[in-house]
Design a protein around this motif. Structure first.
Motif, PDB file in Angstrom:
ATOM      1  N   PHE A  15      -6.977   3.028   1.736  1.00 23.43           N
ATOM      2  CA  PHE A  15      -6.403   3.772   0.614  1.00 23.43           C
ATOM      3  C   PHE A  15      -6.656   3.021  -0.691  1.00 23.43           C
ATOM      4  O   PHE A  15      -6.452   1.815  -0.775  1.00 23.43           O
ATOM      5  CB  PHE A  15      -4.895   3.936   0.855  1.00 23.43           C
ATOM      6  CG  PHE A  15      -4.187   4.787  -0.157  1.00 23.43           C
ATOM      7  CD1 PHE A  15      -4.380   6.156  -0.192  1.00 23.43           C
ATOM      8  CD2 PHE A  15      -3.314   4.206  -1.073  1.00 23.43           C
ATOM      9  CE1 PHE A  15      -3.707   6.947  -1.122  1.00 23.43           C
ATOM     10  CE2 PHE A  15      -2.637   4.988  -2.003  1.00 23.43           C
ATOM     11  CZ  PHE A  15      -2.842   6.358  -2.029  1.00 23.43           C
ATOM     12  N   CYS A  24      -6.840  -0.895   0.030  1.00 20.09           N
ATOM     13  CA  CYS A  24      -6.125  -1.487   1.163  1.00 20.09           C
ATOM     14  C   CYS A  24      -7.109  -1.777   2.286  1.00 20.09           C
ATOM     15  O   CYS A  24      -7.895  -0.917   2.669  1.00 20.09           O
ATOM     16  CB  CYS A  24      -5.061  -0.511   1.655  1.00 20.09           C
ATOM     17  SG  CYS A  24      -4.234  -1.050   3.155  1.00 20.09           S
ATOM     18  N   CYS A  53       0.849  -1.188   0.000  1.00 15.08           N
ATOM     19  CA  CYS A  53       0.000   0.000   0.000  1.00 15.08           C
ATOM     20  C   CYS A  53       0.888   1.243   0.000  1.00 15.08           C
ATOM     21  O   CYS A  53       1.794   1.368   0.823  1.00 15.08           O
ATOM     22  CB  CYS A  53      -0.894  -0.016   1.236  1.00 15.08           C
ATOM     23  SG  CYS A  53      -1.854   1.483   1.451  1.00 15.08           S
ATOM     24  N   CYS A  95      -6.050   0.390   5.662  1.00 17.08           N
ATOM     25  CA  CYS A  95      -6.230   1.839   5.808  1.00 17.08           C
ATOM     26  C   CYS A  95      -7.264   2.428   4.854  1.00 17.08           C
ATOM     27  O   CYS A  95      -7.586   3.611   4.938  1.00 17.08           O
ATOM     28  CB  CYS A  95      -4.894   2.567   5.644  1.00 17.08           C
ATOM     29  SG  CYS A  95      -4.345   2.702   3.934  1.00 17.08           S
ATOM     30  N   CYS A 135       0.071   3.075   3.666  1.00 18.22           N
ATOM     31  CA  CYS A 135       0.455   2.553   4.983  1.00 18.22           C
ATOM     32  C   CYS A 135       1.500   1.446   4.891  1.00 18.22           C
ATOM     33  O   CYS A 135       2.010   0.988   5.916  1.00 18.22           O
ATOM     34  CB  CYS A 135      -0.778   2.056   5.737  1.00 18.22           C
ATOM     35  SG  CYS A 135      -1.414   0.478   5.141  1.00 18.22           S
TER      36      CYS A 135
END
Ligand SMILES: [Zn+2]
Length: 249
Positions: A32, A27, A9, A30, A12
């Motif tokens: 994202f 992800c 990612c 997190c 993170c």
């Protein structure tokens, strides 16, 4: 089994697993969302629809559906529910304005006459961002009232989030194609033979959307049947129904 690949990612650093063919990945640690090939942040609006059921409470709308309607066997509610999986399906929602002008021949009267027409419509056209996932998109209306910005913390631990296999561009092309087909169908209700048809589009910003769908399998008299249930509303989007042996013959 498909071969899982892994990237990290960009936000993170956690590992993100993805399948071949997936283009946009989210992800699970997190939330994202990034383009797999480049690791770049995904620049489009990413939304989600909230799910209202857990594996126990989802049985209620399923049993309700089994009880309702006239075309179902009476003892259907006694079926055994053998699978219930919550899947967040990825969609592209394409705001699109489509104007079709056509010229055709109306042959139902004698003599036949030439006729012109125009179809002017605005859509939030929904394109499933998966290539091989079986899902009745035509029967599904996204419950947009429940739409929020994507929030990975709202995704249940037992749920599966599928990544997109379509670029935004592919989704727009697919939407255009499907709308063209629909408008041609509509034009053919107005004229018997089309001579000319042309559609112009004006496309807004597509939204990437994850929507909760329960993939359910139930067993009735030792046969398995599938149904899809909207996790936001509890509505059965489409369900296989055992045929009734009415004994008329
Ligand atoms: Zn992350």
């Amino acid at each position: 089994m498909s071969v899982l690949q892994e990237i990290h990612c960009s936000h993170c650093g956690a590992p993100i697993e993805f399948n071949p063919g997936e283009i946009v990945a989210t992800c699970k640690y997190c939330g994202f969302t990034q383009v797999i090939e480049t690791g770049q942040a995904f620049i489009f609006e990413h939304s989600m629809i909230l799910n209202k059921f857990d594996t126990a409470s989802v049985e209620t709308p399923i049993r309700e559906w089994m009880k309702s309607g006239f075309v179902k066997p009476r003892d259907l509610p006694k079926s055994k529910i053998t699978e219930k999986n919550l899947v967040y399906l990825p969609f592209w929602m394409v705001p699109i304005k489509a104007t079709t002008t056509y010229k055709g021949v109306f042959e139902r009267i004698t003599p036949a006459v030439e006729k012109e027409g125009k179809i002017d419509k605005e859509y939030n056209w929904l394109v499933l961002a998966r290539k091989a996932t079986e899902f009745p998109t035509k029967e599904y209306e996204v419950p947009l009232e429940g739409k929020i910005a994507y929030d990975f913390k709202r995704i249940e631990g037992f749920a599966k989030v599928l990544n997109s296999e379509l670029q935004q561009y592919d989704a727009v092309e697919k939407a255009k194609q499907e709308i063209e087909n629909l408008h041609e169908f509509l034009a053919k209700e107005d004229v018997d033979r089309i001579i000319e048809i042309k559609t112009d589009f004006s496309v807004g910003d597509p939204v990437y959307l994850h929507a909760p769908v329960w993939f359910v399998v139930y067993q009735y008299k030792s046969e398995s049947y599938k149904l899809f249930l909207d996790g936001a509303t509890g509505t059965v989007i489409k369900g296989d129904i055992p045929s009734i042996n009415v004994g008329l013959f």
